[in-house]
Design a protein around this motif. Structure first.
Motif, PDB file in Angstrom:
ATOM      1  N   THR A  91      45.235  51.204  37.574  1.00  0.00           N
ATOM      2  CA  THR A  91      44.277  50.207  37.080  1.00  0.00           C
ATOM      3  C   THR A  91      42.890  50.809  36.930  1.00  0.00           C
ATOM      4  OG1 THR A  91      45.524  48.383  38.071  1.00  0.00           O
ATOM      5  CG2 THR A  91      43.204  47.975  37.547  1.00  0.00           C
ATOM      6  N   LYS A 107      45.158  46.994  47.699  1.00  0.00           N
ATOM      7  CA  LYS A 107      44.261  47.870  46.954  1.00  0.00           C
ATOM      8  C   LYS A 107      42.825  47.447  47.224  1.00  0.00           C
ATOM      9  CE  LYS A 107      45.809  47.052  42.754  1.00  0.00           C
ATOM     10  NZ  LYS A 107      45.862  47.043  41.268  1.00  0.00           N
ATOM     11  N   LEU A 108      41.939  48.429  47.288  1.00  0.00           N
ATOM     12  CA  LEU A 108      40.537  48.178  47.587  1.00  0.00           C
ATOM     13  C   LEU A 108      39.663  49.027  46.674  1.00  0.00           C
ATOM     14  CD1 LEU A 108      38.217  47.091  49.492  1.00  0.00           C
ATOM     15  CD2 LEU A 108      38.600  49.167  50.871  1.00  0.00           C
ATOM     16  N   TYR A 109      38.668  48.384  46.079  1.00  0.00           N
ATOM     17  CA  TYR A 109      37.660  49.086  45.287  1.00  0.00           C
ATOM     18  C   TYR A 109      36.295  48.800  45.889  1.00  0.00           C
ATOM     19  CZ  TYR A 109      41.385  48.855  41.740  1.00  0.00           C
ATOM     20  OH  TYR A 109      42.586  48.930  41.070  1.00  0.00           O
ATOM     21  N   LEU A 149      38.196  43.064  37.329  1.00  0.00           N
ATOM     22  CA  LEU A 149      37.491  44.252  37.787  1.00  0.00           C
ATOM     23  C   LEU A 149      36.672  44.914  36.678  1.00  0.00           C
ATOM     24  CD1 LEU A 149      37.131  46.396  40.094  1.00  0.00           C
ATOM     25  CD2 LEU A 149      39.156  47.532  39.144  1.00  0.00           C
ATOM     26  N   TYR A 179      49.201  43.893  47.561  1.00  0.00           N
ATOM     27  CA  TYR A 179      50.339  44.243  46.716  1.00  0.00           C
ATOM     28  C   TYR A 179      51.530  43.351  47.095  1.00  0.00           C
ATOM     29  CZ  TYR A 179      48.275  48.758  45.284  1.00  0.00           C
ATOM     30  OH  TYR A 179      47.487  49.738  44.746  1.00  0.00           O
ATOM     31  N   HIS A 181      36.622  39.095  45.092  1.00  0.00           N
ATOM     32  CA  HIS A 181      35.328  39.783  44.997  1.00  0.00           C
ATOM     33  C   HIS A 181      34.425  39.407  46.166  1.00  0.00           C
ATOM     34  CE1 HIS A 181      31.103  39.908  43.171  1.00  0.00           C
ATOM     35  NE2 HIS A 181      31.469  41.162  43.369  1.00  0.00           N
ATOM     36  N   LEU A 203      42.755  40.228  42.564  1.00  0.00           N
ATOM     37  CA  LEU A 203      41.596  40.788  43.254  1.00  0.00           C
ATOM     38  C   LEU A 203      40.618  39.694  43.643  1.00  0.00           C
ATOM     39  CD1 LEU A 203      40.819  43.985  41.129  1.00  0.00           C
ATOM     40  CD2 LEU A 203      41.992  43.840  43.338  1.00  0.00           C
ATOM     41  N   PRO A 229      39.338  34.952  42.727  1.00  0.00           N
ATOM     42  CA  PRO A 229      40.015  35.917  41.882  1.00  0.00           C
ATOM     43  C   PRO A 229      39.106  36.298  40.722  1.00  0.00           C
ATOM     44  CG  PRO A 229      41.425  34.020  42.358  1.00  0.00           C
ATOM     45  CD  PRO A 229      40.041  33.679  42.819  1.00  0.00           C
ATOM     46  N   PHE A 246      36.277  44.812  46.008  1.00  0.00           N
ATOM     47  CA  PHE A 246      37.349  44.058  45.366  1.00  0.00           C
ATOM     48  C   PHE A 246      38.631  44.371  46.123  1.00  0.00           C
ATOM     49  CE2 PHE A 246      34.054  44.655  42.334  1.00  0.00           C
ATOM     50  CZ  PHE A 246      34.010  43.473  41.605  1.00  0.00           C
ATOM     51  N   PHE A 247      39.305  43.335  46.580  1.00  0.00           N
ATOM     52  CA  PHE A 247      40.456  43.491  47.458  1.00  0.00           C
ATOM     53  C   PHE A 247      41.614  42.652  46.942  1.00  0.00           C
ATOM     54  CE2 PHE A 247      43.142  42.075  50.908  1.00  0.00           C
ATOM     55  CZ  PHE A 247      43.350  43.213  51.669  1.00  0.00           C
ATOM     56  N   GLY A 248      42.819  43.230  46.963  1.00  0.00           N
ATOM     57  CA  GLY A 248      44.000  42.473  46.571  1.00  0.00           C
ATOM     58  C   GLY A 248      45.236  42.991  47.272  1.00  0.00           C
TER      59      GLY A 248
END
Length: 268
Positions: free
Chosen positions: A96, A191-193, A72, A205, A233, A231, A69, A201-203
């Motif tokens: 975010t 969610k993905l960045y 971001l 919901y 990494h 999230l 975790p 970065f993945f988390g």
């Protein structure tokens, strides 16, 4: 902040590997020519980000889990120090990202950062079509009232990002800037960045019961709680056989496939 940034970079580039013990506080103070209290404050920041752990009587260690975790914001801010900046987001509203991208964009406006180019792509659910999630608690069906409220939040955040990024090129502050929004009909359960094609970065919901009020109406919804998403990494700078580098590549493949197939331009 400078000490925290230096140590963070050393950890993320594997100069300090997972499980490694960091030098003592006094040793780090000598290395960076700062007071031990400054080092302590920097370590506290890295600890809050989930990069390091303290073991009583043993010292400070880099966390052994690669998929940890993590916050971001510092990664987004550091990404804008590159010459060519790319940020891809897939999720629900972009709220975010709107919050964390504001500071590096402000630094560009005042001349503290000057990347050559910026490209931002936002992939969000289509608010004009019925949703299978979020849904009402009683009937497990789409709520036009909730969807209208969500659309306002989505528009406010995503369009603000688009306008802020494109403004930089309009003002001549960077050579090239683009920001696009596409929508799709898939419920966003995560969610993905993707940042600079190097970090993901993945988390997930969590789905929670949530009562909303809108235009004098109240309704119980099973809602997607983005602020509760932790999230994790993953870095492409890990060695080729690592889970992290493979994850980044697969995440990029997934995003590109969604963007170029079912993604549709968002109507302002």
């Amino acid at each position: 902040m400078q000490v925290a940034n230096a140590l963070r970079a050393a950890i993320l580039t594997k100069k300090f590997s997972p499980g490694d013990k960091l030098p003592s506080r006094n040793e780090l103070a000598k290395t960076y020519n700062v007071a031990p209290m400054t080092v302590q404050n920097a370590l506290r920041e890295l600890r809050e980000e989930g990069l390091i752990v303290s073991r009583q009587g043993s010292g400070v260690f880099v966390r052994e889990r690669t998929e940890r975790p993590i916050g971001l914001r510092p990664h987004i801010e550091r990404a804008f120090e590159a010459q060519h900046v790319t940020v891809d987001f897939a999720g629900f509203s972009g709220e975010t990202l709107h919050g964390v991208i504001a500071e590096p964009l402000d630094k560009i406006r005042i001349g503290r950062l000057r990347p050559e180019s910026i490209r931002v792509r936002l992939l969000v659910p289509d608010p004009t079509q019925p949703w299978t999630l979020p849904v009402t608690v009683d009937e497990r069906t789409d709520s036009p009232v909730f969807r209208k409220r969500a659309e306002e939040i989505m528009r406010r955040n995503t369009l603000a990002i688009v306008d802020s990024v494109t403004e930089l090129a309009d003002l001549g502050l960077i050579n090239e800037a683009s920001a696009e929004i596409r929508v799709h009909n898939v419920p966003p359960t995560f969610k993905l960045y993707l940042i600079n094609d190097e970090e993901a970065f993945f988390g997930f919901y969590p789905v929670r019961e949530h009562v909303i009020s809108y235009d004098g109406q109240t309704e119980a919804m099973y809602d997607l709680m983005g602020k509760d998403a932790i999230l994790f990494h993953h870095s492409a700078n890990d060695d080729d056989t690592s889970t992290g580098s493979q994850y980044v590549e697969q995440a990029k493949t997934w995003f590109e496939s969604m963007w170029s197939s079912v993604g549709k331009d968002f109507q302002r």
